[in-house]
Design a protein around this motif. Structure first.
Motif: not given
Length: 387
Positions: A312-322
């Motif tokens: 949806a165009g809203h990636p979250d870098p911290k969530s990606a790390c988790m």
């Protein structure tokens, strides 16, 4: 499929069949040989391009397919489900190409992206250095301005596709003030590997052996200023931004890899006879596998949530790390039990060779794109934001 999912539609399932057909006929039969040779034939990249595996999200005007991120996920998971590393298309499609699409000039996009999509050009990104790993703030490679050119000097190591790529995005310190907030002045320069002053060699490794990995040294390598990606000195900000999607991509691969290993391990335990029935009939086996199955289920739900947000165009870098942390750590646990629960078959014969290779491959995945310790540090540094 181990877990029920709702993120794909009929188009994605059709693409999955297309990708699976290509991999099963053109890659799987030869992958063990590529791993033994620690080399993947270049022609397979052309075939991958012809069969639609490359650059699914790149717009059609640049030779891509104009698809959504879910199409990339389909390809990534198909590779991981087959333990394929020799042609890790997500490096080309979802890690390197987006830098050019988002940061490149129109001329740069037209110059490089069509060949990325068809497999005629192989790309890589060079961040890691011998003395500082992937600590971007500690980079020592330099890109010094000289007239209308940059002069590159320094060494990059453990670069995926590094000794085979035709063009490499080089992260280097530049001679300018840099970005705001005292961030280091890093610039991203597209360096064609045929340029004089480029020296590289392949690195032999135990994990992911079919994946080309190289070390590159630049000695007064002259690159035109027109090869600069984005603004000069803003590379640190760019890298921090793009690392989020890279880590999500690696988490997606690790999760699918883990599900494949767990499925195979459950099947082997159920099929291995003992005095009590099968290995799966022992309570300790069931407890261990149940714990890992539960971890995989939770990881799957979280990673799919991250995929939907990124799509949806809203990636979250911290969530990606988790996501990367949990998927790769669970993968390592499954791989370790894959040796233990198979007994002698876990260390001998074809099954032992596969189990030991799974162990090595799982270790790679907890290191590349930032180690588990780096993931924990990134997550920990942002904890104050939850207060």
């Amino acid at each position: 499929m181990m877990f029920k999912r709702t993120i794909f539609d009929a188009h994605h399932l059709e693409l999955k069949d297309q990708v699976s057909g290509f991999l099963d006929s053109q890659v799987v039969p030869f992958h063990d040989h590529w791993a033994a040779q620690q080399a993947t034939p270049r022609d397979i990249w052309h075939q991958a391009g012809e069969n639609g595996l490359l650059c699914r999200t790149i717009p059609a005007e640049y030779g891509g397919h104009g698809g959504d991120f879910l199409e990339s996920v389909v390809v990534i998971e198909a590779l991981a489900d087959r333990r394929i590393s020799g042609i890790l298309t997500c490096l080309q499609s979802d890690i390197v190409a987006p830098f050019i699409l988002k940061l490149g000039s129109e001329a740069q996009r037209k110059r490089w992206l069509p060949d990325f999509t068809c497999g005629a050009t192989l790309g890589a990104i060079a961040m890691t250095e011998p003395q500082g790993g992937s600590d971007i703030s500690a980079l020592t490679t330099t890109a010094t301005s000289h007239g209308n050119s940059f002069v590159l000097n320094g060494t990059k190591t453990h670069i995926s596709n590094g000794s085979e790529a035709d063009v490499i995005i080089v992260a280097a310190r530049s001679d300018d003030p840099g970005a705001a907030n005292a961030q280091p002045a890093i610039s991203l320069v597209m360096a064609e590997t045929e340029r004089q002053g480029t020296h590289r060699h392949a690195i032999s490794k135990a994990g992911m052996p079919a994946l080309n990995t190289g070390q590159i040294t630049y000695e007064n390598c002259v690159v035109p200023e027109t090869n600069l990606l984005g603004a000069k000195g803003m590379g640190f900000i760019y890298l921090m931004t793009f690392l989020g999607i890279e880590r999500l991509v690696l988490a997606i691969y690790a999760q699918a890899f883990a599900e494949r290993l767990l499925y195979d391990l459950i099947a082997d335990c159920d099929g291995r006879p003992t005095a009590e029935g099968t290995v799966l009939d022992y309570q300790n086996t069931r407890f261990s596998l149940a714990d890992l199955y539960s971890s995989c289920a939770v990881n799957r739900a979280f990673i799919d949530q991250c995929i939907v947000a990124a799509n949806a165009g809203h990636p979250d870098p911290k969530s990606a790390c988790m996501a990367k942390l949990r998927a790769t750590e669970t993968l390592r646990q499954i791989a370790a039990l894959g040796v233990q629960f198979r007994g002698a078959a876990g260390i001998s014969g074809d099954s032992g060779q596969q189990a030991m290779q799974d162990m090595s491959d799982s270790a790679v995945q907890s290191v590349w794109g930032g180690t588990s310790e780096i993931m924990l540090d990134v997550i920990g540094r942002g904890l104050a934001s939850v207060l």
